[in-house]
Design a protein around this motif. Structure first.
Motif, PDB file in Angstrom:
ATOM      1  N   VAL A  11       0.842  -1.203   0.000  1.00 38.02           N
ATOM      2  CA  VAL A  11       0.000   0.000   0.000  1.00 38.02           C
ATOM      3  C   VAL A  11       0.877   1.253   0.000  1.00 38.02           C
ATOM      4  CG1 VAL A  11      -1.658   1.354   1.339  1.00 38.02           C
ATOM      5  CG2 VAL A  11      -1.964  -1.113   1.102  1.00 38.02           C
ATOM      6  N   GLY A  12       0.658   2.119  -0.942  1.00 35.30           N
ATOM      7  CA  GLY A  12       1.391   3.375  -1.023  1.00 35.30           C
ATOM      8  C   GLY A  12       2.653   3.320  -1.858  1.00 35.30           C
ATOM      9  N   ALA A  13       3.018   2.143  -2.370  1.00 39.08           N
ATOM     10  CA  ALA A  13       4.266   2.024  -3.129  1.00 39.08           C
ATOM     11  C   ALA A  13       4.244   2.874  -4.403  1.00 39.08           C
ATOM     12  CB  ALA A  13       4.550   0.566  -3.473  1.00 39.08           C
ATOM     13  N   GLY A  14       3.124   2.885  -5.088  1.00 42.55           N
ATOM     14  CA  GLY A  14       3.021   3.698  -6.306  1.00 42.55           C
ATOM     15  C   GLY A  14       3.122   5.183  -6.004  1.00 42.55           C
ATOM     16  N   ALA A  41      12.398   4.196  -3.345  1.00 43.25           N
ATOM     17  CA  ALA A  41      11.344   4.664  -2.435  1.00 43.25           C
ATOM     18  C   ALA A  41      10.209   3.649  -2.346  1.00 43.25           C
ATOM     19  CB  ALA A  41      10.810   6.016  -2.903  1.00 43.25           C
ATOM     20  N   ALA A  42       9.824   3.080  -3.472  1.00 41.19           N
ATOM     21  CA  ALA A  42       8.760   2.081  -3.475  1.00 41.19           C
ATOM     22  C   ALA A  42       9.177   0.831  -2.708  1.00 41.19           C
ATOM     23  CB  ALA A  42       8.377   1.728  -4.908  1.00 41.19           C
ATOM     24  N   ALA A  43      10.427   0.421  -2.865  1.00 38.79           N
ATOM     25  CA  ALA A  43      10.925  -0.757  -2.145  1.00 38.79           C
ATOM     26  C   ALA A  43      10.911  -0.520  -0.639  1.00 38.79           C
ATOM     27  CB  ALA A  43      12.340  -1.103  -2.607  1.00 38.79           C
ATOM     28  N   VAL A  44      11.331   0.670  -0.218  1.00 39.11           N
ATOM     29  CA  VAL A  44      11.306   1.003   1.207  1.00 39.11           C
ATOM     30  C   VAL A  44       9.871   1.002   1.710  1.00 39.11           C
ATOM     31  CG1 VAL A  44      11.750   2.813   2.908  1.00 39.11           C
ATOM     32  CG2 VAL A  44      13.472   2.296   1.173  1.00 39.11           C
ATOM     33  N   CYS A  45       8.969   1.566   0.936  1.00 38.63           N
ATOM     34  CA  CYS A  45       7.562   1.637   1.311  1.00 38.63           C
ATOM     35  C   CYS A  45       6.969   0.238   1.491  1.00 38.63           C
ATOM     36  CB  CYS A  45       6.785   2.406   0.243  1.00 38.63           C
ATOM     37  SG  CYS A  45       5.037   2.609   0.613  1.00 38.63           S
ATOM     38  N   CYS A  46       7.329  -0.686   0.620  1.00 42.76           N
ATOM     39  CA  CYS A  46       6.804  -2.054   0.696  1.00 42.76           C
ATOM     40  C   CYS A  46       7.297  -2.792   1.938  1.00 42.76           C
ATOM     41  CB  CYS A  46       7.188  -2.844  -0.553  1.00 42.76           C
ATOM     42  SG  CYS A  46       6.248  -2.364  -2.012  1.00 42.76           S
ATOM     43  N   GLY A  50       1.216  -0.536   6.122  1.00 38.57           N
ATOM     44  CA  GLY A  50       0.344   0.613   5.924  1.00 38.57           C
ATOM     45  C   GLY A  50       0.971   1.692   5.074  1.00 38.57           C
ATOM     46  N   ALA A  51       0.186   2.691   4.788  1.00 39.22           N
ATOM     47  CA  ALA A  51       0.656   3.817   3.979  1.00 39.22           C
ATOM     48  C   ALA A  51       1.337   4.835   4.897  1.00 39.22           C
ATOM     49  CB  ALA A  51      -0.501   4.455   3.226  1.00 39.22           C
TER      50      ALA A  51
END
Length: 71
Positions: A11-14, A41-46, A50-51
């Motif tokens: 969630v929030g990766a995009g 950034a997307a990898a860190v987010c994953c 949660g977002a």
């Protein structure tokens, strides 16, 4: 050897990708460098539940881990 981040929640990766890529382009980086920054950034987010926000320090740390493995 490759680095594969642990997937916790996508969630929030995009959103993280687009925000980081836009930031990098605004800072004058090339499209290729900006896309790499967005991917980080997307990898860190994953890796988070949660977002939640991704910081520039977290993105830089991720990039250093990947660079160390590639070296």
């Amino acid at each position: 050897m490759s680095y594969v981040p642990i997937l916790v929640d996508p969630v929030g990766a995009g959103d993280a990708f687009l925000a980081a890529m836009g930031h990098a382009i605004a800072e004058g980086q090339s499209w290729k460098a900006a896309a790499s920054f967005g991917n980080a950034a997307a990898a860190v987010c994953c890796g988070k539940a949660g977002a939640v926000p991704v910081t520039l320090d977290e993105i830089a740390e991720h990039g250093q881990r990947v660079a160390a493995i590639r070296a």
